[in-house]
Scaffold this active site. Structure first.
Site, PDB file in Angstrom:
ATOM      1  N   GLU A 131       0.846  -1.321   0.098  1.00 34.37           N
ATOM      2  CA  GLU A 131      -0.073  -0.010  -0.008  1.00 34.37           C
ATOM      3  C   GLU A 131       0.768   1.377  -0.108  1.00 34.37           C
ATOM      4  OE1 GLU A 131      -0.964  -2.764   1.614  1.00 34.37           O
ATOM      5  OE2 GLU A 131      -2.997  -3.112   1.011  1.00 34.37           O
ATOM      6  N   HIS A 179     -10.708  -4.981  10.510  1.00 37.03           N
ATOM      7  CA  HIS A 179     -11.329  -4.586   9.265  1.00 37.03           C
ATOM      8  C   HIS A 179     -12.628  -3.533   9.413  1.00 37.03           C
ATOM      9  CE1 HIS A 179      -9.160  -7.984   7.387  1.00 37.03           C
ATOM     10  NE2 HIS A 179      -9.575  -7.596   6.426  1.00 37.03           N
TER      11      HIS A 179
END
Lengths: 321, 440
Positions: free
Chosen positions: A55, A124
């Protein structure tokens, strides 16, 4: 809503060949929430780039590409993963236009699903809007309906500033009829959901639906809440918010991010600073608990604001009817 | 050897390599050259015969060229003996250009030190003295349309890339005439005109930006079907950065997509006070490229002509579309990490060893010994540079500091990003906005 996002992104990619998508599983897989389904076949794998799991580096790569003429849309498979890209988002995305003395623009859009889902576990279920709000040079918007999802996606891509577009995992399957004609939504404006007179309820993303649900009960009990989806998390639309405060004199903020350092905290002080004389009482703020989101269902439910809590808060702020 | 054994750590056998420059290529499809590079014979420099036998390579034309380049380089006279004109590595014009660029870099940095101690510039200032061969060797091969990213040690990269000395000095003085309007400072040099994409304070964060610029180059070719020379990018960074995640992530992506980017490691052995050998499990950074299937080289970074030969190969590879190269340059900074660094950890003998390999002195010797230039010509370059640097200081001194109105101007490319105020207008429409007095 995922189709609306797809339509918005697809239209912009057709309109401007410099628009491209960079992220994990955006190409062959079609995006983990199907936002880019079919794009790889249509636009080719250079325009819909499947990245390795890196990322920070691929966000930095998108920034370098933006500086040199492209308009990348970076997808965080889950917004939480973009914590790994914090270095690039804060230092380069937000600040580079300034430190270069205005020489380079960074027209990137960073988007992805965040928020508390259904028992996805703590990592998450993150709300990154509070973490990024301090970074100077970024704009942040949160979509909540298929209509504003498409409009905000298009506006974000066309914007010369870097924009973070927050989507919510639980809203992707929302259905709504949207116009066939082309439209965009203003990035800096809030959205009036329900005009009213008793109290201004400010919310965004999924909590909009908890608020509208609570509103049904409130209306039954004789209240007339004005509901505004702030949409623009940074900067705040102080005009729409201010006009409402001047009308109702009471404010309740309902948000999903954590209490400490959340969007609500900033919004509260902004309202107090500009509209102190208009307020009849303290600004209420309902936020998620300052806990890592637990896996177990009942516990998870307790961490986010539920409609009955909104009803109680309004009753407390407005007085019993 | 004495220099390195006085370090506080047991230095591995590899250090013997440090005193003997060599350059060779290893990488995917180049087994022969690669394994030669691992032999102890080569590590000692003697028998650096990468050019002796052509390696078995599939489609290895470029490797052969690389190998013959390194052969030419190892045969370059270090001892000062004359070569035939045909063997010379630079023309007169090239030689003078290289000399001028390195002298500019050195004089500019020396002036920075003076100005810092006189209170004209502040904060963290990291000087490049000693490493000029790397900047000059690579960047003088680039076009204005090519891109460079650097680190906080970026003044000389900016100068080599063509940013006027006046603009760099004014930026360091914090003046509004600086290349970044005084908003960036020493560690954030940018120039859209000259393809300098920064100037970064955090190590490693500039490498993905260079990869991104290379992605744009490739995208324009593949998607937008643009023709003409493909712009290449060079990312400069240090030995410390070569242990950082972004380095490895970018090696992977660049090689995966065959992007036109060159990774240049300026290995000066020290990351502030951390010795490269204390922080790195395998100190040979160039060996990490082949792990990603990337062509890699190690070169004597104190020798601008060797750097230039290796750089030519890498730039050509990138422009052709054959992908990235990792090049480790053995170099050294003559000053501390920054002007605030007391520089107490580096052994005097180590410093002396590298001072004796001053790249500017080496080039001067080469140019004179091979009668490419005269003493008078070189002196006149030095004088010219003195004037350029003096002029830069005068310009910076005379330039104005930024006014208050400049504070908010470049936060957003589109100032609508400041939002809508209580009165319904965009805040940037407030007349007080450009005076810097508006509420945001």
């Amino acid at each position: 809503m995922f189709e609306a996002l797809r339509e918005g992104l697809g239209e912009e990619m057709e309109r401007d060949p410099n628009v491209c998508v960079i992220g994990e599983d955006v190409g062959d897989y079609g995006g983990s929430y199907k936002v880019t389904k079919g794009f790889s076949e249509k636009f080719g794998s250079w325009r819909v780039l499947d990245t390795p799991i890196a990322e920070n580096s691929f966000t930095g790569m998108a920034i370098g590409a933006a500086m040199t003429g492209l308009r990348p849309v970076v997808e965080g498979m889950n917004m939480g993963f973009l914590l790994l890209a914090y270095n690039q988002i804060a230092n380069n995305c937000g600040m580079l236009h300034y430190t270069s003395g205005g020489q380079f623009t960074i027209p990137v859009v960073i988007r992805g699903p965040g928020g508390v889902g259904r028992q996805l576990g703590a990592e998450h279920s993150q709300r990154l809007e509070s973490y990024f709000q301090s970074v100077p040079g970024l704009q942040m918007v949160a979509c909540s309906t298929p209509y504003n999802a498409k409009g905000l996606m298009k506006a974000a891509i066309r914007c010369e500033n870097p924009v973070i577009l927050y989507e919510h995992v639980l809203l992707y399957n929302l259905k709504e009829k949207i116009p066939d004609e082309e439209y965009t939504c203003c990035l800096e404006e809030a959205e009036m959901v329900r005009p009213g007179t008793d109290i201004t309820i400010l919310t965004y993303s999924r909590m909009r639906y908890h608020v509208t649900q609570a509103a049904k009960t409130l209306v039954d009990r004789g209240y007339d809440p004005e509901i505004i989806d702030i949409r623009s998390l940074k900067p705040f639309d102080m005009y729409t918010i201010g006009e409402s405060v001047k009308k109702t004199h009471r404010v309740l903020i309902v948000e999903e991010c954590m209490r400490t350092g959340g969007i609500g905290a900033s919004l509260r002080s902004a309202i107090m600073e500009s509209f102190w004389d208009e307020l009849d009482g303290p600004i209420g703020c309902l936020s998620s608990q300052d806990v890592p989101t637990p896996y177990s269902g009942p516990l998870e439910e307790l961490t986010v604001v539920q409609p009955h809590q909104i009803v109680t808060a309004v009753e407390n702020l407005c007085g019993k009817k | 050897m004495a220099a390195l054994s006085s370090l506080r750590v047991a230095v591995p056998q590899l250090d013997s390599r440090r005193t003997l420059p060599c350059s060779h290529f290893g990488g995917a499809g180049c087994e022969k050259a690669f394994f030669r590079c691992q032999s102890s014979k080569l590590l000692l420099g003697a028998g650096c015969v990468a050019g002796e036998k052509a390696p078995r390579v599939a489609g290895g034309g470029n490797v052969r060229a690389a190998v013959s380049a390194s052969k030419a380089v190892t045969e370059k006279p270090n001892s000062g003996s004359k070569s035939d004109k045909a063997d010379l590595l630079v023309t007169k014009d090239e030689g003078l250009e290289l000399y001028e660029d390195m002298v500019l870099g050195r004089s500019f940095e020396d002036m920075c030190a003076q100005m810092y101690y006189r209170g004209k510039m502040f904060g963290f200032v990291h000087l490049y003295n000693g490493q000029e061969a790397v900047s000059t060797g690579f960047i003088k091969l680039l076009k204005q349309t090519d891109f460079v990213t650097s680190t906080y040690r970026d003044h000389v990269h900016a100068l080599s890339k063509g940013v006027p000395a006046r603009q760099v000095m004014a930026e360091l003085f914090g003046k509004s005439t600086g290349c970044c309007r005084g908003q960036g400072g020493s560690m954030h040099m940018f120039s859209a005109e000259h393809g300098l994409l920064g100037g970064f304070a955090f190590i490693g964060e500039g490498i993905p930006v260079a990869v991104g610029a290379a992605f744009t180059s490739k995208y324009k070719r593949e998607v937008l079907k643009e023709e003409g020379d493909m712009p290449v990018s060079i990312a400069f960074f240090g030995d410390g950065t070569a242990n950082n995640g972004q380095f490895f992530e970018c090696l992977n992506m660049a090689q995966l997509w065959k992007l036109p980017v060159i990774f240049v490691v300026e290995n000066n052995l020290w990351a502030i006070g951390m010795s490269h050998y204390r922080s790195t499990s395998d100190p040979e950074i160039w060996k990490k490229g082949p792990a990603f299937g990337m062509a890699s080289a190690h070169v004597d970074g104190m020798d601008v002509l060797k750097v230039r030969e290796v750089a030519k190969e890498a730039v050509e590879r990138a422009r052709r579309g054959d992908g990235p190269t990792l090049i480790e340059c053995e170099t050294y900074r003559f000053r501390g990490h920054s002007l605030a660094d007391p520089d107490e950890l580096r052994a005097p003998a180590e410093k002396a060893h590298y001072a004796a390999r001053d790249p500017i002195v080496a080039l001067k010797k080469y140019l004179l010994d091979n009668e490419i230039a005269t003493e008078a010509e070189l002196k006149s370059i030095e004088k010219k540079i003195d004037e350029v640097v003096e002029d830069a200081v005068e310009f910076a001194d005379a330039s104005p500091l930024p006014g208050r109105s400049q504070l908010l101007e470049n936060v957003f490319a589109d100032p609508k990003g400041f939002g809508i105020g209580p009165d319904g207008r965009y805040r940037c429409e407030d007349p007080g906005f450009t005076a810097g007095t508006a509420q945001v």
